[in-house]
Design a protein around this motif. Structure first.
Motif, PDB file in Angstrom:
ATOM      1  N   GLN A 110       0.865  -1.182   0.000  1.00  0.00           N
ATOM      2  CA  GLN A 110       0.000   0.000   0.000  1.00  0.00           C
ATOM      3  C   GLN A 110       0.904   1.235   0.000  1.00  0.00           C
ATOM      4  OE1 GLN A 110      -0.184  -2.006   3.118  1.00  0.00           O
ATOM      5  NE2 GLN A 110      -1.186  -3.538   1.823  1.00  0.00           N
ATOM      6  N   LEU A 151      -1.599  -0.563  -3.698  1.00  0.00           N
ATOM      7  CA  LEU A 151      -2.921   0.039  -3.529  1.00  0.00           C
ATOM      8  C   LEU A 151      -2.817   1.421  -2.903  1.00  0.00           C
ATOM      9  CD1 LEU A 151      -6.085  -0.534  -3.553  1.00  0.00           C
ATOM     10  CD2 LEU A 151      -5.777  -1.257  -1.173  1.00  0.00           C
ATOM     11  N   ASP A 153      -3.946   3.568  -0.389  1.00  0.00           N
ATOM     12  CA  ASP A 153      -4.620   3.127   0.826  1.00  0.00           C
ATOM     13  C   ASP A 153      -4.975   4.294   1.744  1.00  0.00           C
ATOM     14  OD1 ASP A 153      -5.567   1.120   2.687  1.00  0.00           O
ATOM     15  OD2 ASP A 153      -3.769   1.521   3.873  1.00  0.00           O
ATOM     16  N   ASN A 154      -6.268   4.417   2.063  1.00  0.00           N
ATOM     17  CA  ASN A 154      -6.745   5.338   3.087  1.00  0.00           C
ATOM     18  C   ASN A 154      -6.295   6.781   2.839  1.00  0.00           C
ATOM     19  OD1 ASN A 154      -8.221   5.891   5.428  1.00  0.00           O
ATOM     20  ND2 ASN A 154      -6.399   5.749   6.729  1.00  0.00           N
ATOM     21  N   SER A 198     -10.049   3.039  -8.447  1.00  0.00           N
ATOM     22  CA  SER A 198     -11.263   2.899  -7.637  1.00  0.00           C
ATOM     23  C   SER A 198     -11.148   3.600  -6.295  1.00  0.00           C
ATOM     24  CB  SER A 198     -11.576   1.418  -7.413  1.00  0.00           C
ATOM     25  OG  SER A 198     -10.500   0.772  -6.749  1.00  0.00           O
ATOM     26  N   GLN A 199      -9.964   4.121  -5.974  1.00  0.00           N
ATOM     27  CA  GLN A 199      -9.753   4.760  -4.675  1.00  0.00           C
ATOM     28  C   GLN A 199      -9.741   6.290  -4.723  1.00  0.00           C
ATOM     29  OE1 GLN A 199      -7.857   1.759  -5.241  1.00  0.00           O
ATOM     30  NE2 GLN A 199      -9.441   0.849  -3.961  1.00  0.00           N
TER      31      GLN A 199
END
Length: 372
Positions: A110, A151, A153-154, A198-199
């Motif tokens: 991530q 990814l 992440d957050n 998608s994030q």
């Protein structure tokens, strides 16, 4: 679809279901069927195991067998396999069938924005150097590339704004790219599979230039960049993704299209109807005869399934599927839907009636080579 490449969920490859047309020899329940395991001399076609409506008992019996030749590649197009965290067997599958793959992507990493121009890569504690070495040794020299999935992440709205919109966004993006390249060098990765679209929400339309620059800089260092790409779902954003693909594909090694998870607990049904998969790819190709454009598309194949009741349901992995199949009636066969090109079965269990969708050899072959 013959010209397209593919990727698979490596974790569940050993749970691909094999089947024959022969009825059970006696009246034992499915729970008494003992699975066979290990390599076999003949392949599944020679063994007549690729059939449209397999018996449940044969799926239980043969699901853990495979052809002894784990080296020869019969599918000539590039193949990417994901090793996902919810089933450790994927690591063993990747080692055994390493010669069959071009890219292996363990789902490890991530990236987070810690502060302005400072990015950190997390998940590095999961990196297994011994496994990476063995995968590479078992493949032809230099044939398989290990590209961990990365990814976003957050990320908070302020992080996204700084990265894509603010006047400082160029330096922010440069800092992230440098951190990724440094990580690849330090940990001996061949590149990454980037999952970010998608994030990032409303900033997706500002991501194209970043992806182009990312791809260019990774290529300069001889690293590969594969981008995870959304399927066609009829959303307003779909037209942007179709158009953006033309601007993206020249800059990346490949685009991994998420042609799976068509259904959900809120809308139960098949995992990935063949007509929908074709639609996703046709939208990207747009009837244009461009071999390079086509060769950059990795067609997603799910090697997991779904189980639904009247109260909902969700994804299942291979071991869960085999346990569910033990609830099948004697002589019960899977059904086949010509429209979706998927198999399914309805089972009565202690939790109620379940409708189960899971890939079979027949459904997989339909997606790889067209009509059988």
């Amino acid at each position: 679809m013959k010209c397209l490449t593919t990727f698979v969920e490596v974790l569940f490859m050993l749970s691909v279901c094999l089947a024959t047309l022969s009825p059970p020899a006696d009246k034992r329940s499915q729970k008494s069927v003992k699975p066979q395991e290990g390599p076999r001399k003949n392949n599944v076609l020679d063994r007549k195991l690729v059939v449209e409506t397999p018996y449940a008992k044969d799926i239980i019996k043969y699901h853990a067998t495979y052809h002894q030749n784990v080296i020869t590649r019969n599918f000539k197009n590039p193949v990417l396999g994901y090793v996902t965290p919810w089933n450790d067997k994927g690591y063993d599958v990747a080692k055994t069938w390493a010669p069959k793959f071009n890219y292996i992507s363990p789902v490890w990493l991530q990236v987070k924005r810690q502060s302005p121009n400072i990015y950190i890569i997390t998940g590095l504690h999961d990196v297994d150097h011994a496994w990476m070495k063995e995968v590479r040794q078992r493949s032809s020299p230099g044939n398989v590339k290990i590209l961990p999935r990365l990814l976003f992440d957050n990320w908070q709205s302020a992080d996204l704004k700084a990265f894509f919109k603010d006047t400082s966004s160029m330096s922010e993006q440069k800092a992230l790219i440098e951190e990724v390249k440094k990580t690849c060098k330090q940990w001996n990765f061949d590149g990454i599979v980037l999952e970010m679209i998608s994030q990032i929400g409303k900033y997706v339309e500002k991501s194209v230039k970043f992806i182009q620059q990312f791809g260019l800089e990774m290529n300069e260092e001889n690293y590969k960049l594969i981008l995870v790409y959304p399927p066609f779902r009829g959303y307003p954003s779909d037209e942007f993704f179709i158009s953006a693909y033309n601007d993206i594909y020249p800059y990346v090694e490949a685009v991994s299209v998420m042609t799976y998870d068509f259904s959900s607990p809120q809308k139960p049904g098949p995992n990935a109807p063949l007509y929908w998969m074709r639609l996703c790819l046709e939208k990207l190709i747009d009837n244009e005869e461009n071999p390079l454009k086509e060769s950059k598309i990795l067609l997603g194949l799910n090697f997991y399934g779904s189980s639904y009741t009247t109260n909902g349901g969700g994804p299942i992995v291979g071991t869960e599927y085999i346990e569910l199949m033990r609830n099948a009636k004697i002589n019960q066969m899977l059904s086949y839907n010509n429209n979706t090109a998927e198999n399914y079965i309805e089972l009565k269990t202690s939790q109620g009636t379940k409708k189960v969708f899971y890939p079979t050899l027949y459904s997989i072959k339909k997606r790889l080579v067209g009509p059988i």
